[in-house]
Motif scaffolding. Structure first.
Motif, PDB file in Angstrom:
ATOM      1  N   UNK A  82       0.798  -1.210   0.000  1.00 33.66           N
ATOM      2  CA  UNK A  82       0.000   0.000   0.000  1.00 33.66           C
ATOM      3  C   UNK A  82       0.833   1.264   0.000  1.00 33.66           C
ATOM      4  N   UNK A  83       2.016   1.191  -0.619  1.00 30.60           N
ATOM      5  CA  UNK A  83       2.871   2.366  -0.741  1.00 30.60           C
ATOM      6  C   UNK A  83       3.314   2.484  -2.200  1.00 30.60           C
ATOM      7  N   UNK A  84       4.117   3.492  -2.504  1.00 25.06           N
ATOM      8  CA  UNK A  84       4.537   3.706  -3.885  1.00 25.06           C
ATOM      9  C   UNK A  84       5.722   2.826  -4.260  1.00 25.06           C
ATOM     10  N   UNK A  85       5.852   2.589  -5.563  1.00 27.76           N
ATOM     11  CA  UNK A  85       7.009   1.850  -6.070  1.00 27.76           C
ATOM     12  C   UNK A  85       8.287   2.613  -5.758  1.00 27.76           C
ATOM     13  N   UNK A  86       8.225   3.947  -5.810  1.00 33.21           N
ATOM     14  CA  UNK A  86       9.399   4.772  -5.524  1.00 33.21           C
ATOM     15  C   UNK A  86       9.877   4.567  -4.093  1.00 33.21           C
ATOM     16  N   UNK A  87       8.926   4.393  -3.166  1.00 35.96           N
ATOM     17  CA  UNK A  87       9.296   4.167  -1.767  1.00 35.96           C
ATOM     18  C   UNK A  87      10.058   2.856  -1.627  1.00 35.96           C
ATOM     19  N   UNK A  88       9.555   1.790  -2.304  1.00 42.80           N
ATOM     20  CA  UNK A  88      10.251   0.502  -2.266  1.00 42.80           C
ATOM     21  C   UNK A  88      11.649   0.650  -2.848  1.00 42.80           C
ATOM     22  N   UNK A  89      11.760   1.383  -3.947  1.00 44.40           N
ATOM     23  CA  UNK A  89      13.063   1.608  -4.572  1.00 44.40           C
ATOM     24  C   UNK A  89      14.015   2.310  -3.611  1.00 44.40           C
ATOM     25  N   UNK A  90      13.507   3.288  -2.883  1.00 40.28           N
ATOM     26  CA  UNK A  90      14.336   4.000  -1.909  1.00 40.28           C
ATOM     27  C   UNK A  90      14.802   3.068  -0.796  1.00 40.28           C
ATOM     28  N   UNK A  91      13.907   2.210  -0.321  1.00 37.82           N
ATOM     29  CA  UNK A  91      14.274   1.273   0.751  1.00 37.82           C
ATOM     30  C   UNK A  91      15.352   0.296   0.273  1.00 37.82           C
ATOM     31  N   UNK A  92      15.192  -0.230  -0.952  1.00 32.82           N
ATOM     32  CA  UNK A  92      16.123  -1.242  -1.457  1.00 32.82           C
ATOM     33  C   UNK A  92      17.479  -0.659  -1.830  1.00 32.82           C
ATOM     34  N   UNK A  93      17.513   0.652  -2.084  1.00 36.72           N
ATOM     35  CA  UNK A  93      18.777   1.287  -2.420  1.00 36.72           C
ATOM     36  C   UNK A  93      19.396   2.016  -1.233  1.00 36.72           C
ATOM     37  N   UNK A  94      18.768   1.884  -0.065  1.00 36.64           N
ATOM     38  CA  UNK A  94      19.323   2.480   1.135  1.00 36.64           C
ATOM     39  C   UNK A  94      19.178   3.984   1.215  1.00 36.64           C
ATOM     40  N   UNK A  95      18.317   4.546   0.375  1.00 38.15           N
ATOM     41  CA  UNK A  95      18.120   6.004   0.391  1.00 38.15           C
ATOM     42  C   UNK A  95      17.294   6.424   1.599  1.00 38.15           C
ATOM     43  N   UNK A  96      16.297   5.614   1.916  1.00 37.93           N
ATOM     44  CA  UNK A  96      15.433   5.886   3.070  1.00 37.93           C
ATOM     45  C   UNK A  96      15.244   4.608   3.874  1.00 37.93           C
ATOM     46  N   UNK A  97      14.829   4.770   5.122  1.00 35.26           N
ATOM     47  CA  UNK A  97      14.570   3.660   6.036  1.00 35.26           C
ATOM     48  C   UNK A  97      13.068   3.618   6.302  1.00 35.26           C
ATOM     49  N   UNK A  98      12.389   2.496   6.071  1.00 32.81           N
ATOM     50  CA  UNK A  98      10.944   2.441   6.351  1.00 32.81           C
ATOM     51  C   UNK A  98      10.670   2.589   7.847  1.00 32.81           C
ATOM     52  N   UNK A  99       9.562   3.250   8.168  1.00 26.95           N
ATOM     53  CA  UNK A  99       9.201   3.344   9.583  1.00 26.95           C
ATOM     54  C   UNK A  99       8.718   1.977  10.066  1.00 26.95           C
ATOM     55  N   UNK A 100       8.507   1.853  11.364  1.00 30.76           N
ATOM     56  CA  UNK A 100       8.185   0.548  11.952  1.00 30.76           C
ATOM     57  C   UNK A 100       6.893  -0.042  11.394  1.00 30.76           C
ATOM     58  N   UNK A 101       5.889   0.818  11.154  1.00 30.64           N
ATOM     59  CA  UNK A 101       4.604   0.336  10.626  1.00 30.64           C
ATOM     60  C   UNK A 101       4.768  -0.213   9.202  1.00 30.64           C
ATOM     61  N   UNK A 102       5.492   0.548   8.368  1.00 29.19           N
ATOM     62  CA  UNK A 102       5.716   0.122   6.982  1.00 29.19           C
ATOM     63  C   UNK A 102       6.549  -1.145   6.936  1.00 29.19           C
ATOM     64  N   UNK A 103       7.599  -1.217   7.765  1.00 32.73           N
ATOM     65  CA  UNK A 103       8.450  -2.401   7.771  1.00 32.73           C
ATOM     66  C   UNK A 103       7.660  -3.623   8.223  1.00 32.73           C
ATOM     67  N   UNK A 104       6.764  -3.432   9.168  1.00 35.94           N
ATOM     68  CA  UNK A 104       5.922  -4.534   9.623  1.00 35.94           C
ATOM     69  C   UNK A 104       5.036  -5.049   8.486  1.00 35.94           C
ATOM     70  N   UNK A 105       4.509  -4.113   7.685  1.00 35.54           N
ATOM     71  CA  UNK A 105       3.669  -4.502   6.545  1.00 35.54           C
ATOM     72  C   UNK A 105       4.492  -5.237   5.482  1.00 35.54           C
ATOM     73  N   UNK A 106       5.700  -4.744   5.233  1.00 37.56           N
ATOM     74  CA  UNK A 106       6.586  -5.396   4.262  1.00 37.56           C
ATOM     75  C   UNK A 106       6.916  -6.819   4.726  1.00 37.56           C
ATOM     76  N   UNK A 107       7.214  -6.948   6.033  1.00 40.43           N
ATOM     77  CA  UNK A 107       7.549  -8.261   6.590  1.00 40.43           C
ATOM     78  C   UNK A 107       6.380  -9.230   6.439  1.00 40.43           C
ATOM     79  N   UNK A 108       5.166  -8.741   6.653  1.00 37.91           N
ATOM     80  CA  UNK A 108       3.982  -9.593   6.546  1.00 37.91           C
ATOM     81  C   UNK A 108       3.794 -10.073   5.111  1.00 37.91           C
ATOM     82  N   UNK A 109       3.947  -9.158   4.151  1.00 40.80           N
ATOM     83  CA  UNK A 109       3.767  -9.513   2.743  1.00 40.80           C
ATOM     84  C   UNK A 109       4.833 -10.507   2.294  1.00 40.80           C
TER      85      UNK A 109
END
Length: 351
Positions: free
Chosen positions: A28-55
């Motif tokens: 439920x977030x943007x593709x750009x956000x995922x790209x930022x997380x995977x390239x180390x540009x940004x760090x997901x907050x705890x809620x987002x990381x929890x959602x990523x972990x669940x998926x």
């Protein structure tokens, strides 16, 4: 820690076969956000990381743990390695597997672990020399290699998805190399013995091992026959029969060393392999070939000025270093050197 998180998000996503866009949609977030997380540009907050972990069906701890990628060669084939004892084979394969694990770990960090598609998977099983020649011709066509000399085979194979590694097996191991598949037959690997060798011999070894990787051999063939068919495949790729005919003409009673050296220097194939090809193409008679073999000829004379050195590993290593995906300590570990030694090499390349 941030690099570990970025790497593990990528790894977990790829394990499920999801694109960044598909993961973004599920979270439920943007593709750009995922790209930022995977390239180390940004760090997901705890809620987002929890959602990523669940998926991705992972625990939170998974994303903050450094996971060593471990790969094993399977379906291993040797070039001139059948004389090795079981202990020697185990030693060689252990060295190759250790090098491969580091290589594939770097691929994961660089996000360069692209799948490989066998261009000959739909061909009939290889049973005769003619079958091997046809497969070589088809490979040249499907990989768009043209009809002329092939320069820098290592670069060509690496760009096509073949992993090429050089390993020092030690002075006792004089065989040329081995090949196999890594990670459940997903990635083709050629391991070259890192010792002084004639470049033409290295080129032939590369294509011989490529034959082991790509060709589907007919059932019931002996080991010697399989080796011979891989040799035919390699020779036909380096110097196709049509080129042999164009260069030498037909019905030759003899071929001079000057002619052979010219072809060696142009096509990067040994004098002996040229003569074997000429005999196979019926350009010379069996008797003429036997006379040549019995003559006092220097099979290793002449030079091919090309180079065959793997470059992909270093390209990925320097890229990951420049993008801060790894530090000098990790880069040195992957390169099999001390950190001080690796820093010196890196600085010298900048001068």
């Amino acid at each position: 820690m941030l690099n570990t998180l970025a790497t593990n998000i990528t790894r977990a996503r790829q394990q499920l076969g999801l694109t960044m866009e598909e993961l973004a949609t599920k979270v439920g977030i943007s593709k750009q956000a995922i790209s930022h997380y995977e390239n180390g540009v940004r760090h997901p907050d705890s809620t987002t990381l929890s959602s990523i972990a669940k998926v991705l069906d992972k625990t939170i701890d998974y994303f903050f743990t450094a996971h060593k990628v471990s790969f094993q060669l399977n379906n291993v084939n040797y070039r001139e390695g059948m004389a090795l004892s079981l202990h020697q084979r185990a030693t060689v394969e252990e060295l190759a597997n250790n090098a491969l694990s580091g290589y594939m770990e770097l691929e994961a960090l660089a996000k360069e672990n692209k799948p490989f598609e066998n261009p000959l998977k739909d061909t009939a099983p290889i049973q005769t020399e003619r079958d091997a020649e046809k497969a070589a011709t088809l490979l040249r066509k499907r990989w768009k290699l043209g009809e002329g000399p092939l320069h820098n085979l290592v670069d060509t194979l690496e760009k096509k998805g073949v992993r090429i590694i050089k390993v020092k097996f030690g002075y006792l191991y004089t065989h040329e190399g081995l090949s196999g598949w890594a990670d459940d037959n997903k990635f083709p690997v050629i391991v070259l013995n890192d010792r002084p060798q004639d470049v033409c011999r290295v080129r032939f070894t590369l294509l011989h091992e490529l034959g082991h990787l790509l060709l589907i051999m007919a059932e019931g063939l002996t080991i010697d026959m399989v080796e011979k068919l891989c040799n035919v495949f390699a020779g036909e790729i380096l110097l196709p029969n049509d080129i042999l005919v164009a260069e030498f003409g037909r019905n030759r009673t003899a071929i001079s060393m000057i002619e052979l050296l010219r072809i060696k220097q142009l096509y990067g194939i040994s004098v002996h392999a040229i003569m074997v090809g000429a005999r196979r193409a019926n350009l010379i008679t069996f008797e003429a070939y036997q006379r040549w073999k019995a003559s006092d000829q220097d099979y290793e004379s002449g030079y091919y000025l090309g180079e065959e050195e793997p470059q992909r590993f270093l390209q990925m290593l320097y890229r990951c270093l420049s993008e801060n995906k790894i530090g000098f300590d990790k880069a040195a570990q992957l390169a099999g050197r001390s950190e001080a030694e690796f820093r010196n090499i890196y600085i010298q390349k900048l001068v």
